[in-house]
Design a protein around this motif. Structure first.
Motif, PDB file in Angstrom:
ATOM      1  N   THR A 111       0.808  -1.114  -0.113  1.00  0.00           N
ATOM      2  CA  THR A 111       0.059   0.029   0.153  1.00  0.00           C
ATOM      3  C   THR A 111       0.881   1.201   0.053  1.00  0.00           C
ATOM      4  OG1 THR A 111      -1.805  -1.054   1.182  1.00  0.00           O
ATOM      5  CG2 THR A 111      -1.802   1.239   1.369  1.00  0.00           C
ATOM      6  N   ARG A 112       1.922   1.229   1.156  1.00  0.00           N
ATOM      7  CA  ARG A 112       2.719   2.268   0.972  1.00  0.00           C
ATOM      8  C   ARG A 112       3.350   2.741  -0.428  1.00  0.00           C
ATOM      9  NH1 ARG A 112       7.844   3.796   4.856  1.00  0.00           N
ATOM     10  NH2 ARG A 112       8.698   5.501   3.654  1.00  0.00           N
ATOM     11  N   VAL A 113       3.869   1.569  -0.952  1.00  0.00           N
ATOM     12  CA  VAL A 113       4.870   1.832  -2.390  1.00  0.00           C
ATOM     13  C   VAL A 113       3.905   2.236  -3.505  1.00  0.00           C
ATOM     14  CG1 VAL A 113       5.815   0.314  -4.225  1.00  0.00           C
ATOM     15  CG2 VAL A 113       6.503   0.289  -1.754  1.00  0.00           C
ATOM     16  N   ALA A 114       2.526   1.616  -3.642  1.00  0.00           N
ATOM     17  CA  ALA A 114       1.569   2.169  -4.527  1.00  0.00           C
ATOM     18  C   ALA A 114       1.127   3.589  -4.296  1.00  0.00           C
ATOM     19  CB  ALA A 114       0.380   1.213  -4.301  1.00  0.00           C
ATOM     20  N   ARG A 115       1.030   3.930  -3.011  1.00  0.00           N
ATOM     21  CA  ARG A 115       0.585   5.347  -2.487  1.00  0.00           C
ATOM     22  C   ARG A 115       1.756   6.451  -3.150  1.00  0.00           C
ATOM     23  NH1 ARG A 115       0.186   5.099   2.456  1.00  0.00           N
ATOM     24  NH2 ARG A 115       2.325   5.901   2.952  1.00  0.00           N
ATOM     25  N   GLU A 116       3.014   6.016  -2.907  1.00  0.00           N
ATOM     26  CA  GLU A 116       3.882   6.734  -2.952  1.00  0.00           C
ATOM     27  C   GLU A 116       4.379   6.812  -4.689  1.00  0.00           C
ATOM     28  OE1 GLU A 116       6.571   6.382   0.835  1.00  0.00           O
ATOM     29  OE2 GLU A 116       7.327   5.562  -0.717  1.00  0.00           O
ATOM     30  N   PHE A 117       4.109   5.858  -5.350  1.00  0.00           N
ATOM     31  CA  PHE A 117       4.362   5.744  -6.597  1.00  0.00           C
ATOM     32  C   PHE A 117       3.508   6.746  -7.438  1.00  0.00           C
ATOM     33  CE2 PHE A 117       3.540   3.694 -10.899  1.00  0.00           C
ATOM     34  CZ  PHE A 117       4.653   2.977 -11.264  1.00  0.00           C
ATOM     35  N   VAL A 118       2.046   6.780  -6.972  1.00  0.00           N
ATOM     36  CA  VAL A 118       1.107   7.772  -7.635  1.00  0.00           C
ATOM     37  C   VAL A 118       1.520   9.247  -7.438  1.00  0.00           C
ATOM     38  CG1 VAL A 118      -1.261   8.321  -7.839  1.00  0.00           C
ATOM     39  CG2 VAL A 118      -0.648   6.060  -7.584  1.00  0.00           C
ATOM     40  N   GLU A 119       2.030   9.293  -6.140  1.00  0.00           N
ATOM     41  CA  GLU A 119       2.440  10.708  -5.667  1.00  0.00           C
ATOM     42  C   GLU A 119       3.417  11.343  -6.651  1.00  0.00           C
ATOM     43  OE1 GLU A 119       0.992  10.450  -1.111  1.00  0.00           O
ATOM     44  OE2 GLU A 119       3.391  10.330  -1.567  1.00  0.00           O
ATOM     45  N   ASP A 120       4.373  10.402  -6.884  1.00  0.00           N
ATOM     46  CA  ASP A 120       5.634  10.934  -7.824  1.00  0.00           C
ATOM     47  C   ASP A 120       5.370  10.991  -9.196  1.00  0.00           C
ATOM     48  OD1 ASP A 120       7.147  10.527  -5.524  1.00  0.00           O
ATOM     49  OD2 ASP A 120       7.935   8.474  -5.824  1.00  0.00           O
ATOM     50  N   LEU A 121       4.061  10.035  -9.685  1.00  0.00           N
ATOM     51  CA  LEU A 121       3.719  10.226 -11.036  1.00  0.00           C
ATOM     52  C   LEU A 121       3.045  11.588 -11.195  1.00  0.00           C
ATOM     53  CD1 LEU A 121       2.192   7.031 -12.113  1.00  0.00           C
ATOM     54  CD2 LEU A 121       4.138   7.763 -12.905  1.00  0.00           C
ATOM     55  N   ALA A 122       2.442  11.877  -9.998  1.00  0.00           N
ATOM     56  CA  ALA A 122       1.449  13.238 -10.299  1.00  0.00           C
ATOM     57  C   ALA A 122       2.469  14.495 -10.193  1.00  0.00           C
ATOM     58  CB  ALA A 122       0.384  13.347  -9.109  1.00  0.00           C
ATOM     59  N   ALA A 123       3.443  14.491  -9.385  1.00  0.00           N
ATOM     60  CA  ALA A 123       4.438  15.233  -9.133  1.00  0.00           C
ATOM     61  C   ALA A 123       5.036  15.466 -10.529  1.00  0.00           C
ATOM     62  CB  ALA A 123       5.442  15.334  -8.323  1.00  0.00           C
ATOM     63  N   ASP A 124       5.211  14.554 -11.417  1.00  0.00           N
ATOM     64  CA  ASP A 124       6.043  14.626 -12.639  1.00  0.00           C
ATOM     65  C   ASP A 124       4.934  14.883 -13.934  1.00  0.00           C
ATOM     66  OD1 ASP A 124       8.169  14.351 -14.434  1.00  0.00           O
ATOM     67  OD2 ASP A 124       7.643  12.235 -14.980  1.00  0.00           O
ATOM     68  N   GLY A 125       3.926  15.377 -13.454  1.00  0.00           N
ATOM     69  CA  GLY A 125       2.737  15.754 -14.536  1.00  0.00           C
ATOM     70  C   GLY A 125       2.036  14.870 -15.109  1.00  0.00           C
ATOM     71  N   VAL A 126       2.106  13.407 -14.770  1.00  0.00           N
ATOM     72  CA  VAL A 126       1.333  12.402 -15.324  1.00  0.00           C
ATOM     73  C   VAL A 126      -0.040  12.499 -15.084  1.00  0.00           C
ATOM     74  CG1 VAL A 126       0.986   9.976 -15.312  1.00  0.00           C
ATOM     75  CG2 VAL A 126       3.065  10.825 -15.429  1.00  0.00           C
TER      76      VAL A 126
END
Length: 372
Positions: free
Chosen positions: A90-105
Motif C-alpha cells: 500500500t505504501r509503495v503504491a501510494r508513493e508511486f502515484v504521488e511521484d507520477l503526479a508530481a511529474d505531470g502524469v
C-alpha cells in the motif's frame, strides 16, 4: 551516475514537468523511493547494500548497466522483498502515484506481478486489494496538492512461470475494481507469449485488453507471438520491430525504406509501442544498432508513422522520470513541443480506457500543451 541524468528539461522555455503526460509502461516494483526501501527493509531484517538513500539509488542504477535484461531483472529481488506485506504494498503504491503526479502524469497504468508478492502470507486477491488501496490513497494525496491524476492496474503474469491462466482470472475478478489490463513480464527470450495462450484466450473471450512485453530482449518472432498468441493491443517496448524495416537507399534529402509484414501490420493498425529509451539502452535492447541513444530506433519508427509512446519502465533502476525521458529524446533527436504532444496523444489514444474517456484525455492534453 550518467550525465544524462542531468538532461535539460525545457523546450522553448517551457518546463516539461508541467505538461500533462500519459504513462503506459511503468513497473510498480521498479519505482520505489530508495528511502522507502530502507525503512521497509529494517523491520523485515533485510540486508541492503547501503543504508543511505542517495547511495542506494546509485547502487540500483549501477547494477543495471550490464546491457542485459536478465542482469537488469536481478535488482528486482530487492524491491519485491519489501513488497510482501499489505502495509508495504500500500505504501509503495501510494508513493508511486504521488511521484507520477508530481511529474505531470494525468493517466498512469501501473503494472506489477501479484504472484511475486506472496511470501509473507498474502493471497493474490489480498495483494491486488492492497495495491489498489495505495493507488487510491495516492490519487487523493495528489488531489490535495492540486494534481489531478487517474491510474489503473495492469496485472502481470510472469512469462517463465506457469500461473498465466490463474493470473488472468485474477485480473478479471478485479476488472471493475482497479484492473484495466493484463501483461506478461520477465525474461522474454525463450518464453514466448504462446506459453500462456490459455490465459490470453480467456482474456480475449472476456474482452479484456492485453499488452505484452515483446521486441525488447527478443526479436520478430516474439513480436509475432505477442500479436497472434497474446492478442496484444500494445507492445511492451517493441523496438525490435525495426528488424523488419529495411533501408533500401538513402541520400541527403530522403531515405527509402520497405516494411516487412509484421512491421506493416503493427504500423497499419496503430499498435502502440511502449518504448522506454533509458531502459532500452540499459538492457541492450537496441545494441545491434549502437551503444548510445542516437542508435535507438525511436526516431526511425516515429518518422515512419508508427504509434510510438515514451515511458520510464523502471524509474528507480534508470534513475529517471517521464519528464527526463522526454528531455533525453529532445536532446538526442531535436524534437520540439509539437513532437512531444504527438507522443502524449499516441499514449492517450492507446490507453486502456473507454473510448469516451480517451477522447476526454486527448482534449485535456491538447489544452494543457496549448496553454503552455
Amino acid at each position: 551516475m550518467s550525465d544524462a541524468a542531468h538532461a535539460d528539461h525545457h523546450v522553448d522555455g517551457i518546463d516539461l514537468q508541467s505538461l500533462p503526460k500519459v504513462s503506459l509502461h511503468d513497473h510498480l516494483d521498479g519505482g520505489l523511493r530508495p528511502q522507502t526501501i530502507i525503512e521497509l527493509a529494517e523491520p523485515l531484517g533485510l540486508e541492503l547494500p547501503t543504508a543511505d538513500a542517495g547511495e542506494l539509488g546509485e547502487w540500483f542504477w549501477n547494477q543495471c548497466q550490464a546491457g542485459s535484461l536478465v542482469e537488469y531483472l536481478k535488482t528486482f529481488d530487492l524491491t519485491t522483498a519489501v513488497m510482501q506485506t499489505r502495509e508495504g504494498l500500500t505504501r509503495v503504491a501510494r508513493e508511486f502515484v504521488e511521484d507520477l503526479a508530481a511529474d505531470g502524469v494525468v493517466w498512469g497504468e501501473v503494472r506489477w506481478a501479484p504472484e511475486q508478492h506472496l511470501t509473507r502470507g498474502l493471497s493474490l486477491d489480498e495483494a491486488v486489494e492492497a495495491v489498489q488501496q495505495g493507488l487510491e490513497e495516492g490519487v487523493d494525496a495528489a488531489a490535495a496538492t492540486g494534481h489531478d491524476i487517474r491510474v489503473g492496474q495492469l496485472i502481470s503474469a510472469m512469462r517463465h512461470l506457469d500461473r498465466g491462466r490463474e493470473i488472468a482470472e485474477l485480473a478479471l475478478r478485479h476488472r471493475d475494481r482497479g484492473a484495466v489490463g493484463f501483461d506478461i513480464a520477465g525474461p522474454e527470450a525463450g518464453f514466448p507469449a504462446g506459453r500462456l495462450s490459455d490465459a490470453f484466450e480467456l482474456l480475449a473471450r472476456e474482452m479484456f485488453p492485453a499488452t505484452v512485453h515483446a521486441g525488447e530482449a527478443d526479436g520478430l518472432e516474439s513480436i509475432r507471438g505477442a500479436l497472434v498468441d497474446g492478442h496484444a493491443l500494445r507492445l511492451g517496448h517493441g523496438i525490435r520491430i525495426a528488424e523488419d524495416i529495411t533501408i533500401e537507399s538513402q541520400d541527403d534529402e530522403a531515405s527509402y525504406v520497405s516494411l516487412g509484414r509484421i512491421a506493416q501490420w503493427v504500423k497499419d493498425r496503430g499498435i502502440a509501442l511502449e518504448t522506454s529509451p533509458s531502459s532500452n539502452l540499459q538492457t541492450g535492447a537496441f545494441a545491434a544498432w549502437g551503444d548510445d541513444l542516437t542508435a535507438h530506433p525511436f526516431d526511425l519508427l516515429y518518422q515512419l508513422g508508427f504509434r510510438v509512446t515514451v515511458n520510464t519502465d523502471n524509474r528507480l533502476m534508470s534513475a529517471t522520470s517521464l519528464t527526463r525521458e522526454l528531455g533525453l529524446l529532445v536532446d538526442t533527436f531535436g524534437y520540439d513541443l509539437d513532437d512531444l504532444l504527438t507522443f502524449q496523444l499516441n499514449a492517450a489514444e492507446a490507453a486502456f480506457l473507454p473510448l469516451e474517456e480517451r477522447a476526454e484525455l486527448v482534449e485535456f492534453i491538447e489544452d494543457g500543451f496549448g496553454a503552455a
